[in-house]
Design a protein around this motif. Structure first.
Motif, PDB file in Angstrom:
ATOM      1  N   ASN A  17       5.035   5.826  -1.563  1.00  0.00           N
ATOM      2  CA  ASN A  17       5.150   4.854  -2.640  1.00  0.00           C
ATOM      3  C   ASN A  17       3.891   3.990  -2.768  1.00  0.00           C
ATOM      4  OD1 ASN A  17       7.694   5.785  -3.011  1.00  0.00           O
ATOM      5  ND2 ASN A  17       8.706   4.093  -1.902  1.00  0.00           N
ATOM      6  N   LEU A  18       3.432   3.824  -4.027  1.00  0.00           N
ATOM      7  CA  LEU A  18       2.299   2.945  -4.265  1.00  0.00           C
ATOM      8  C   LEU A  18       2.683   1.498  -4.013  1.00  0.00           C
ATOM      9  CD1 LEU A  18       0.814   4.476  -7.530  1.00  0.00           C
ATOM     10  CD2 LEU A  18       0.040   4.819  -5.187  1.00  0.00           C
ATOM     11  N   HIS A  19       3.841   1.136  -4.433  1.00  0.00           N
ATOM     12  CA  HIS A  19       4.326  -0.235  -4.263  1.00  0.00           C
ATOM     13  C   HIS A  19       5.677  -0.143  -3.593  1.00  0.00           C
ATOM     14  CE1 HIS A  19       1.006  -1.563  -6.773  1.00  0.00           C
ATOM     15  NE2 HIS A  19       1.383  -0.674  -7.693  1.00  0.00           N
ATOM     16  N   ALA A  20       5.658  -0.187  -2.231  1.00  0.00           N
ATOM     17  CA  ALA A  20       6.899  -0.005  -1.497  1.00  0.00           C
ATOM     18  C   ALA A  20       7.833  -1.165  -1.779  1.00  0.00           C
ATOM     19  CB  ALA A  20       6.602   0.084  -0.008  1.00  0.00           C
ATOM     20  N   GLN A  21       9.103  -0.891  -1.665  1.00  0.00           N
ATOM     21  CA  GLN A  21      10.108  -1.934  -1.825  1.00  0.00           C
ATOM     22  C   GLN A  21      10.031  -2.905  -0.663  1.00  0.00           C
ATOM     23  OE1 GLN A  21      13.622   0.479  -1.699  1.00  0.00           O
ATOM     24  NE2 GLN A  21      13.917   0.121   0.487  1.00  0.00           N
ATOM     25  N   THR A  22      10.622  -4.071  -0.825  1.00  0.00           N
ATOM     26  CA  THR A  22      10.673  -5.061   0.242  1.00  0.00           C
ATOM     27  C   THR A  22      11.679  -4.595   1.278  1.00  0.00           C
ATOM     28  OG1 THR A  22      10.104  -6.845  -1.270  1.00  0.00           O
ATOM     29  CG2 THR A  22      11.163  -7.458   0.821  1.00  0.00           C
ATOM     30  N   PRO A  23      11.298  -4.525   2.576  1.00  0.00           N
ATOM     31  CA  PRO A  23      12.230  -4.039   3.588  1.00  0.00           C
ATOM     32  C   PRO A  23      13.408  -4.978   3.779  1.00  0.00           C
ATOM     33  CG  PRO A  23      10.210  -4.854   4.612  1.00  0.00           C
ATOM     34  CD  PRO A  23       9.964  -4.815   3.136  1.00  0.00           C
ATOM     35  N   THR A  24      14.494  -4.436   4.298  1.00  0.00           N
ATOM     36  CA  THR A  24      15.707  -5.225   4.519  1.00  0.00           C
ATOM     37  C   THR A  24      15.540  -6.160   5.708  1.00  0.00           C
ATOM     38  OG1 THR A  24      17.034  -3.420   3.627  1.00  0.00           O
ATOM     39  CG2 THR A  24      18.180  -5.076   4.952  1.00  0.00           C
ATOM     40  N   HIS A  25      14.912  -5.667   6.766  1.00  0.00           N
ATOM     41  CA  HIS A  25      14.757  -6.455   8.002  1.00  0.00           C
ATOM     42  C   HIS A  25      13.267  -6.709   8.212  1.00  0.00           C
ATOM     43  CE1 HIS A  25      18.981  -5.667   9.087  1.00  0.00           C
ATOM     44  NE2 HIS A  25      18.756  -4.465   8.565  1.00  0.00           N
ATOM     45  N   ILE A  26      12.900  -8.007   8.274  1.00  0.00           N
ATOM     46  CA  ILE A  26      11.483  -8.369   8.286  1.00  0.00           C
ATOM     47  C   ILE A  26      11.178  -9.214   9.511  1.00  0.00           C
ATOM     48  CG2 ILE A  26       9.671  -9.656   7.098  1.00  0.00           C
ATOM     49  CD1 ILE A  26      11.072  -9.004   4.476  1.00  0.00           C
ATOM     50  N   ARG A  27      10.045  -8.842  10.137  1.00  0.00           N
ATOM     51  CA  ARG A  27       9.474  -9.710  11.168  1.00  0.00           C
ATOM     52  C   ARG A  27       8.222 -10.339  10.536  1.00  0.00           C
ATOM     53  NH1 ARG A  27       6.054 -12.459  13.625  1.00  0.00           N
ATOM     54  NH2 ARG A  27       5.761 -12.375  15.877  1.00  0.00           N
ATOM     55  N   SER A  28       8.296 -11.639  10.222  1.00  0.00           N
ATOM     56  CA  SER A  28       7.235 -12.308   9.482  1.00  0.00           C
ATOM     57  C   SER A  28       6.101 -12.697  10.417  1.00  0.00           C
ATOM     58  CB  SER A  28       7.774 -13.570   8.795  1.00  0.00           C
ATOM     59  OG  SER A  28       8.745 -13.210   7.828  1.00  0.00           O
ATOM     60  N   ALA A  29       4.859 -12.469   9.941  1.00  0.00           N
ATOM     61  CA  ALA A  29       3.667 -12.854  10.704  1.00  0.00           C
ATOM     62  C   ALA A  29       2.498 -12.899   9.733  1.00  0.00           C
ATOM     63  CB  ALA A  29       3.388 -11.878  11.835  1.00  0.00           C
ATOM     64  N   SER A  30       1.655 -13.912   9.838  1.00  0.00           N
ATOM     65  CA  SER A  30       0.504 -13.998   8.949  1.00  0.00           C
ATOM     66  C   SER A  30      -0.552 -14.904   9.567  1.00  0.00           C
ATOM     67  CB  SER A  30       0.938 -14.566   7.573  1.00  0.00           C
ATOM     68  OG  SER A  30       1.490 -15.868   7.741  1.00  0.00           O
ATOM     69  N   GLY A  31      -1.727 -14.929   8.939  1.00  0.00           N
ATOM     70  CA  GLY A  31      -2.776 -15.846   9.360  1.00  0.00           C
ATOM     71  C   GLY A  31      -3.844 -15.234  10.239  1.00  0.00           C
ATOM     72  N   ALA A  32      -3.668 -13.993  10.672  1.00  0.00           N
ATOM     73  CA  ALA A  32      -4.686 -13.383  11.554  1.00  0.00           C
ATOM     74  C   ALA A  32      -4.728 -11.887  11.270  1.00  0.00           C
ATOM     75  CB  ALA A  32      -4.362 -13.647  13.022  1.00  0.00           C
ATOM     76  N   ASN A  33      -5.281 -11.550  10.113  1.00  0.00           N
ATOM     77  CA  ASN A  33      -5.303 -10.142   9.716  1.00  0.00           C
ATOM     78  C   ASN A  33      -6.103  -9.306  10.721  1.00  0.00           C
ATOM     79  OD1 ASN A  33      -3.870 -10.989   7.508  1.00  0.00           O
ATOM     80  ND2 ASN A  33      -5.673 -11.105   6.165  1.00  0.00           N
ATOM     81  N   ASN A  34      -5.776  -7.993  10.783  1.00  0.00           N
ATOM     82  CA  ASN A  34      -6.363  -7.163  11.830  1.00  0.00           C
ATOM     83  C   ASN A  34      -6.699  -5.771  11.314  1.00  0.00           C
ATOM     84  OD1 ASN A  34      -6.155  -5.407  14.522  1.00  0.00           O
ATOM     85  ND2 ASN A  34      -6.549  -7.545  15.074  1.00  0.00           N
TER      86      ASN A  34
END
Length: 554
Positions: A17-34
């Motif tokens: 998928n080019l634009h995947a759907q939003t997953p049902t179960h999410i582990r949120s993390a941001s601020g330090a891309n890798n």
């Protein structure tokens, strides 16, 4: 037109998928891309550790069908050998060192192409959905071996070392903080009825039969045996449609675990069920075989005992190699002592003993050997020639002899030592006529490095009188022949006086004369080496006497 074709080809290359759907179960993390692992060729392998409490909403028990990462760049990228693997674990943090193993590969195409949009999810639809028990920590590993235009993923910090990274070809990795923004799609519930492990049977030191109950409608079962505390599942996993399996290669005297699960279709499986069992102590090879009292035809053997022994299998033969299975000469015994008789002298014998323990367990063959020496036998002395002044004594060569000793004297007294001699014959010149003598001969032998000597053999004889035949004219003649049987030289001894001209002839059993002899001395030597083996007749004749006797040619 060509422009439209190019667009169509690009669309076909985007297999996900080019634009995947939003997953049902999410582990949120941001601020330090890798850049790890999808935007580099050096640290192109990453393992992330997740806990059930990381996700909102919490993860249920069920089958994971998709995983998601969130892109931090916009690009279209192509990757070689993208591999996603998942496995449960009891770990709560990583340490630098070897990669964690035993994960299940759930996604692994040779080529993967996708268009990534900054801030949007991109997904991997698992080709091998993974059943998650809803409570265990788990590891997700992602790697690739080549890329064009990679993608950076969104990542944030989290307490503890929850990430390992390194090169896909390396055996070790670095551990540290950091965790990606991550999503999961899961089909709740156990899709299949569990297979329940039952008691393990036929347990010995290195093998056992593991068992589980039959699940109605089962597609197949998977099982594995390991020695790790229940938790992480290790490879290899074995597939079967049976409800038992005979497993080998186990570690003696150690706790093992059977893990078994049921597949109700090609991709859906139950949770693992576990059964512990303890292998028996090893059925050890006996450490020592004691061999003693060895002589030319007998010996005694004894071997050490061991734990869990039921009996022993043993074989005494002349072959160093281990006995073949099913050899009918192998004996079974509960007695560790054996007296061997009827052995053949001058022979190497090999003692093979195998321990048999409970549950039909067995050790390897233990091996020892011994040699039955050839006795140093007395020589058998024979007189081949005698006269008034000379005698020749001979004997057949003795096996393993290195030399002989002889003693020659006028009395029949056994000597302490003698004169060395190599040949199996003895000539005694300078005798006194009509005198009694004794010849003594013994053998010195070496067999397999062991030195020994025989007893003395003695031969008493009297030298001939100095008179010629006519001097015994008053004695009626008689004939003696020796040795009998004879091999080469026959001695004809005339006792008494011949009456006139004396002759002798030797005839075979058909009456053919094979030798004619003139008797003009008290002893006459006749060469019979050329005669065939068999019985011959000796006929003596003089002016007044005819004497017939027989002898055997060897």
């Amino acid at each position: 037109m060509r422009h439209m074709i190019r667009i169509l080809i690009c669309l076909l290359l985007v297999s996900y998928n080019l634009h995947a759907q939003t997953p049902t179960h999410i582990r949120s993390a941001s601020g330090a891309n890798n850049s790890f692992p999808f935007n580099t060729t050096s640290s192109n392998r990453v393992q992330n550790l997740f806990m059930p409490s990381d996700f909102i909403p919490a993860l249920p028990m069920g089958t994971i069908t998709k995983i998601y990462y969130k892109s931090a760049t916009s690009t279209t990228g192509t990757f070689s050998n993208v591999t996603i693997s998942i496995g449960t674990t009891t770990l709560t943090g990583f340490t630098s060192g070897p990669w964690n193993t035993g994960l299940t590969t759930v996604f692994g195409p040779a080529t993967y192409t996708n268009t990534f949009v900054n801030g949007q999810w991109f997904e991997f639809t698992l080709t091998n959905p993974f059943f998650y028990d809803g409570s265990s920590n788990f590891i997700v590993e992602a790697s690739q071996t080549g890329l064009t235009s990679g993608v950076i993923i969104q990542q944030g910090s989290i307490g503890g070392n929850r990430r390992m990274w390194g090169n896909v070809t390396a055996t070790t990795a670095s551990a540290g903080t950091g965790s990606p923004e991550f999503g999961i799609e899961i089909i709740p519930g156990s899709p299949c009825t569990k297979a329940i492990a039952t008691a393990t049977t036929n347990i010995n030191s290195t093998s056992a039969t593991v068992n589980w109950n039959a699940v109605p409608g089962s597609f197949r079962y998977e099982y594995l045996i390991d020695t790790t505390t229940p938790g992480k599942i290790y490879q290899p996993i074995v597939s079967t449609t049976a409800t038992s399996a005979f497993v080998t290669g186990l570690i003696p005297n150690k706790m093992h675990y059977l893990r078994v699960r049921n597949y109700c279709n090609a991709i859906s499986y139950s949770m693992w069920d576990t059964m512990a069992f303890m292998t028996l102590p090893p059925c050890n090879k006996i450490p020592k075989i004691a061999i003693g009292y060895v002589d030319s035809n007998s010996a005694q053997i004894q071997w050490d005992t061991a734990n869990n022994v039921v009996n022993w299998r043993f074989l005494i033969d002349t072959n160093r190699a281990d006995p073949a299975n099913g050899n009918p000469l192998i004996q079974v015994t509960t007695n560790r002592f054996r007296s061997l008789t009827g052995l053949k002298e001058g022979t190497w014998y090999y003692v093979h003993v195998k321990t048999r323990c409970v549950q039909n367990d067995s050790s390897g063959w233990a091996l020892d050997s011994f040699y039955t020496p050839t006795p140093c036998r007395k020589p058998v002395l024979q007189l081949s020639y005698i006269s008034a002044n000379n005698a020749v004594i001979y004997w057949n060569p003795v096996k393993t002899v290195v030399n002989y000793e002889y003693y020659f004297g006028s009395v029949s007294t056994i000597p302490a030592n003698g004169t060395p001699l190599l040949a199996p014959s003895l000539q005694t010149p300078y005798l006194q006529p009509n005198t009694s003598y004794s010849a003594h001969v013994r053998c010195n032998c070496i067999d397999n490095g062991i030195k020994s000597s025989s007893g003395w053999s003695s031969l008493d004889f009297t030298s001939e009188p100095p008179l010629n035949i006519s001097a015994n004219a008053h004695i009626k003649p008689s004939i003696e022949t020796y040795p009998n049987p004879v091999k080469n030289n026959l001695v004809i001894k005339l006792n008494g006086a011949a009456k006139g001209k004396a002759t002798a002839s030797i005839t075979d059993v058909k009456g053919a004369v094979v030798r004619s002899i003139v008797i003009d001395n008290a002893t006459t030597n006749v060469d019979v080496a050329g005669l065939a083996s068999g019985v011959y007749i000796l006929q003596y004749a003089d002016a007044e006497n005819n004497i017939t006797t027989k002898f055997t040619k060897e």
